[in-house]
Design a protein around this motif. Structure first.
Motif, PDB file in Angstrom:
ATOM      1  N   THR A 171       0.829  -1.209   0.000  1.00 42.77           N
ATOM      2  CA  THR A 171       0.000   0.000   0.000  1.00 42.77           C
ATOM      3  C   THR A 171       0.859   1.252   0.000  1.00 42.77           C
ATOM      4  O   THR A 171       0.646   2.188  -0.785  1.00 42.77           O
ATOM      5  CB  THR A 171      -0.926  -0.009   1.229  1.00 42.77           C
ATOM      6  OG1 THR A 171      -1.749  -1.173   1.194  1.00 42.77           O
ATOM      7  CG2 THR A 171      -1.802   1.238   1.256  1.00 42.77           C
ATOM      8  N   VAL A 172       1.856   1.270   0.881  1.00 40.87           N
ATOM      9  CA  VAL A 172       2.756   2.424   0.941  1.00 40.87           C
ATOM     10  C   VAL A 172       3.522   2.568  -0.367  1.00 40.87           C
ATOM     11  O   VAL A 172       3.703   3.679  -0.891  1.00 40.87           O
ATOM     12  CB  VAL A 172       3.722   2.267   2.134  1.00 40.87           C
ATOM     13  CG1 VAL A 172       4.720   3.419   2.176  1.00 40.87           C
ATOM     14  CG2 VAL A 172       2.946   2.203   3.437  1.00 40.87           C
ATOM     15  N   LEU A 173       3.972   1.441  -0.916  1.00 46.44           N
ATOM     16  CA  LEU A 173       4.727   1.481  -2.165  1.00 46.44           C
ATOM     17  C   LEU A 173       3.874   2.003  -3.321  1.00 46.44           C
ATOM     18  O   LEU A 173       4.366   2.717  -4.199  1.00 46.44           O
ATOM     19  CB  LEU A 173       5.248   0.079  -2.478  1.00 46.44           C
ATOM     20  CG  LEU A 173       6.339  -0.055  -3.542  1.00 46.44           C
ATOM     21  CD1 LEU A 173       7.559   0.750  -3.163  1.00 46.44           C
ATOM     22  CD2 LEU A 173       6.704  -1.515  -3.719  1.00 46.44           C
ATOM     23  N   ALA A 174       2.589   1.658  -3.331  1.00 46.24           N
ATOM     24  CA  ALA A 174       1.704   2.122  -4.411  1.00 46.24           C
ATOM     25  C   ALA A 174       1.326   3.592  -4.249  1.00 46.24           C
ATOM     26  O   ALA A 174       1.277   4.340  -5.228  1.00 46.24           O
ATOM     27  CB  ALA A 174       0.448   1.258  -4.455  1.00 46.24           C
ATOM     28  N   PHE A 175       1.074   4.028  -3.026  1.00 46.18           N
ATOM     29  CA  PHE A 175       0.667   5.416  -2.810  1.00 46.18           C
ATOM     30  C   PHE A 175       1.799   6.410  -3.073  1.00 46.18           C
ATOM     31  O   PHE A 175       1.559   7.523  -3.536  1.00 46.18           O
ATOM     32  CB  PHE A 175       0.156   5.601  -1.377  1.00 46.18           C
ATOM     33  CG  PHE A 175      -1.282   5.199  -1.201  1.00 46.18           C
ATOM     34  CD1 PHE A 175      -2.220   5.460  -2.187  1.00 46.18           C
ATOM     35  CD2 PHE A 175      -1.710   4.567  -0.046  1.00 46.18           C
ATOM     36  CE1 PHE A 175      -3.545   5.094  -2.028  1.00 46.18           C
ATOM     37  CE2 PHE A 175      -3.030   4.200   0.130  1.00 46.18           C
ATOM     38  CZ  PHE A 175      -3.944   4.466  -0.865  1.00 46.18           C
ATOM     39  N   TYR A 176       3.029   6.006  -2.775  1.00 43.98           N
ATOM     40  CA  TYR A 176       4.151   6.941  -2.844  1.00 43.98           C
ATOM     41  C   TYR A 176       5.159   6.553  -3.924  1.00 43.98           C
ATOM     42  O   TYR A 176       6.341   6.855  -3.801  1.00 43.98           O
ATOM     43  CB  TYR A 176       4.852   7.018  -1.487  1.00 43.98           C
ATOM     44  CG  TYR A 176       3.948   7.549  -0.404  1.00 43.98           C
ATOM     45  CD1 TYR A 176       3.673   8.901  -0.300  1.00 43.98           C
ATOM     46  CD2 TYR A 176       3.346   6.679   0.510  1.00 43.98           C
ATOM     47  CE1 TYR A 176       2.826   9.384   0.686  1.00 43.98           C
ATOM     48  CE2 TYR A 176       2.501   7.161   1.498  1.00 43.98           C
ATOM     49  CZ  TYR A 176       2.249   8.514   1.574  1.00 43.98           C
ATOM     50  OH  TYR A 176       1.405   8.994   2.546  1.00 43.98           O
ATOM     51  N   GLY A 177       4.682   5.867  -4.977  1.00 39.02           N
ATOM     52  CA  GLY A 177       5.558   5.564  -6.104  1.00 39.02           C
ATOM     53  C   GLY A 177       5.840   6.818  -6.912  1.00 39.02           C
ATOM     54  O   GLY A 177       4.908   7.447  -7.436  1.00 39.02           O
ATOM     55  N   LEU A 186      -5.570   3.575  -6.993  1.00 34.84           N
ATOM     56  CA  LEU A 186      -6.507   2.460  -6.869  1.00 34.84           C
ATOM     57  C   LEU A 186      -5.800   1.195  -6.400  1.00 34.84           C
ATOM     58  O   LEU A 186      -6.361   0.407  -5.637  1.00 34.84           O
ATOM     59  CB  LEU A 186      -7.206   2.220  -8.201  1.00 34.84           C
ATOM     60  CG  LEU A 186      -8.257   3.252  -8.619  1.00 34.84           C
ATOM     61  CD1 LEU A 186      -8.898   2.852  -9.941  1.00 34.84           C
ATOM     62  CD2 LEU A 186      -9.332   3.405  -7.549  1.00 34.84           C
ATOM     63  N   CYS A 187      -4.561   0.980  -6.861  1.00 37.12           N
ATOM     64  CA  CYS A 187      -3.803  -0.190  -6.399  1.00 37.12           C
ATOM     65  C   CYS A 187      -3.511  -0.091  -4.911  1.00 37.12           C
ATOM     66  O   CYS A 187      -3.586  -1.093  -4.187  1.00 37.12           O
ATOM     67  CB  CYS A 187      -2.504  -0.305  -7.186  1.00 37.12           C
ATOM     68  SG  CYS A 187      -2.710  -0.818  -8.903  1.00 37.12           S
TER      69      CYS A 187
END
Length: 556
Positions: A123-129, A149-150
């Motif tokens: 979740t953190v990796l997807a939000f802050y990519g 969305l991911c």
């Protein structure tokens, strides 16, 4: 090539995490099972010898003249047995003197905790990519909309796994493959949101479908579970045939499988699309609507929800809808609207009609929620009309509220229920509506939670579910969908009947046999309480949530 490797680091992280889970669950070095350890304790050995001597003096008088000989497994040549073998062969005698154990006692729960941590990190990796681009030959695309969305998908998956964790222990589920299959389905849904190519879309759909088929049939001792798995598999195979036929038609006419290229070739030329091209778009759309359980492609839903484990039903209720709606709004919406216009009105109106009438005759809670999901899918399809550029925010607002409602409702279904007159069903939660009779007298807090969630599903004030439904109806009115809005209002009126029936059972009906909730898992109880709090205060403090979904819709 280097940029591709940097862009797909979340995918590498997913694969690495999956391999770690697989190795932890089946490897020889670290096994998630309890291991018996030996402790040198003189008092323990004295108690063991006393218990062993007393065992030889408690035989019946009919063998008084004989010296009883107690045999043990794995005896040594001299006739002595190891202490571990004696404990293994006499569990009744040493029930109060168990050897100390090391490691997790429940393998599926241990793996599930690792999977929850894995989902939160993703979740953190997807939000802050930081990087956004296409990769793997243009088959997938990372942008702000898809990555947000991911992140929501992974965050929801973590909560779904955590809600079902306590239920797994109560129901004594020890299938370690449950976590592997759930993570494989999650990976397919994650990639499905980002796909821009028809063939990669098909592969992502099949990855999650095969995993869900096996998950539905894991409870192989139940005939209902086998029926659910077979129906899901056969109808999913029929859906795959339609999907591949549609992809074949599109490739035959355009020579392309990339969705944006097909849209450019077809609708930016002077000629009208021919019949094969329209059939290709129609068949692919039918495959997506089947996954969304929109009527008349809904026939698999009630039996699958009833036969599968409750945690699997919750998974099917929430996560595939996020992925398919994300793909539809991101890549498929323009192609469908340019081809068939407002034909989607047929599916949403029929879904609301079936969602309003079919639950009136249901007696089981899971079938009731299955038909309720069909009706809510009719509401979620309402913003996908016309251009729908100003309605995507209303769609995701209702979808996120629907996720919260289902987390709380299915958490109550998976909670253990104690039935004094049926001790064998102690571990099972409420299965029938009449299981909730007199719940207000035995557990007023649980009855209040059921009342909040049923009111939210009905979309009635003053709870948060009213805000999501009101937003969709308001956007539909602005788009001129007067007939659809009228059907939605009638659906809300009829749907309130069976939701109010559940509340009547909890508060009015006199129970013929008592049943009340047992001990909740602490984290599950907290999640249900948080969902209840959102339902109660969200209607009065929902502007922040509306702003988030509006900003998300601007990135489509």
């Amino acid at each position: 090539m280097t940029l591709d490797l940097v862009l797909i680091r979340p995918e590498f992280f997913l694969l690495f995490g999956f391999l770690v889970l697989l190795w932890y669950g089946t490897g020889g070095l670290v096994r998630p099972v309890a291991e018996i350890i030996t402790v040198a304790d003189s008092n323990y050995n004295k108690q063991y010898s006393c218990l062993g001597s007393s065992l030889t003096t408690t035989h019946e008088t009919e063998v008084a003249n004989e010296s009883p000989k107690i045999s043990y497994a794995n005896e040594r040549p001299g006739g002595e047995a190891t202490s571990a073998a004696r404990f293994a062969s006499r569990p009744a005698a040493f029930g109060s003197l168990r050897r100390p154990t090391a490691g997790p006692n429940h393998a599926a729960s241990a793996l599930c905790l690792w999977a929850i941590l894995w989902c939160l990190l993703c979740t953190v990796l997807a939000f802050y990519g930081p990087l956004q681009s296409v990769f793997l030959g243009g088959s997938f695309q990372k942008d702000y909309y898809s990555m947000q969305l991911c992140g929501i998908l992974f965050f929801t998956a973590a909560f779904v796994l955590r809600v079902s964790l306590g239920w797994q222990k109560t129901a004594a589920i020890r299938h370690t493959e449950y976590v592997y299959l759930a993570m494989l389905a999650l990976m397919g849904q994650y990639l499905f949101i980002q796909t821009t190519d028809l063939m990669s879309m098909y592969l992502c759909l099949e990855l999650q479908s095969f995993s869900l088929v096996v998950l539905c049939g894991l409870n192989y001792k139940s005939a209902y579970s086998i029926e659910a798995s077979m129906k899901y598999f056969l109808l999913s195979a029929f859906r795959s045939c339609l999907l591949l036929l549609g992809i074949g038609f599109l490739y035959w006419q355009t020579g392309e499988t990339t969705i944006s290229h097909i849209e450019s070739l077809v609708f930016r030329t002077s000629t009208e699309p021919n019949l094969l091209l329209l059939l290709g778009i129609w068949f692919v759309s039918m495959g997506l609507l089947w996954k969304l359980a929109a009527a008349p492609l809904h026939f698999w839903v009630p039996d699958v929800y009833t036969g599968a484990w409750s945690s699997v039903s919750l998974w099917i209720t929430v996560l595939p809808k996020i992925s398919v709606l994300g793909f539809w709004t991101h890549n498929w919406q323009n192609l469908w609207n340019r081809s068939f216009g407002n034909t989607l009105a047929f599916f949403r109106i029929l879904s609301m009609i079936i969602g309003a009438l079919a639950p009136l005759a249901q007696t089981t809670l899971k079938r009731l929620l299955a038909y309720s999901s069909i009706g809510h899918m009719g509401l979620l399809l309402m913003p996908l009309c016309g251009s729908a550029s100003n309605s995507v925010g209303a769609l995701w607002t209702h979808m996120f509220i629907y996720i919260l409602i289902n987390l709380g409702t299915w958490g109550l279904i998976m909670a253990p229920m104690t039935r004094p007159n049926q001790p064998s069903l102690k571990a099972a939660g409420p299965q029938f509506i009449w299981d909730l009779k007199g719940l207000n007298q035995s557990s007023a807090t649980a009855a209040f939670r059921w009342r909040v969630f049923m009111t939210s599903l009905a979309g009635l004030p003053p709870v948060y579910g009213f805000l999501g439904k009101a937003g969709i109806l308001w956007r539909s009115l602005n788009n001129g969908l007067l007939i659809t809005v009228a059907v939605a209002l009638v659906y809300t009126l009829l749907g309130s009947v069976y939701y109010l029936k559940v509340m009547k059972v909890c508060y009015v009906d006199n129970p013929t046999s008592w049943g009340t909730y047992g001990k909740f898992s602490s984290t599950t109880a907290y999640i249900i309480a948080i969902c209840v709090a959102f339902m109660l205060i969200g209607l009065w403090h929902g502007n922040y949530f509306f702003l988030l979904t509006h900003l998300l819709s601007l990135k489509v």
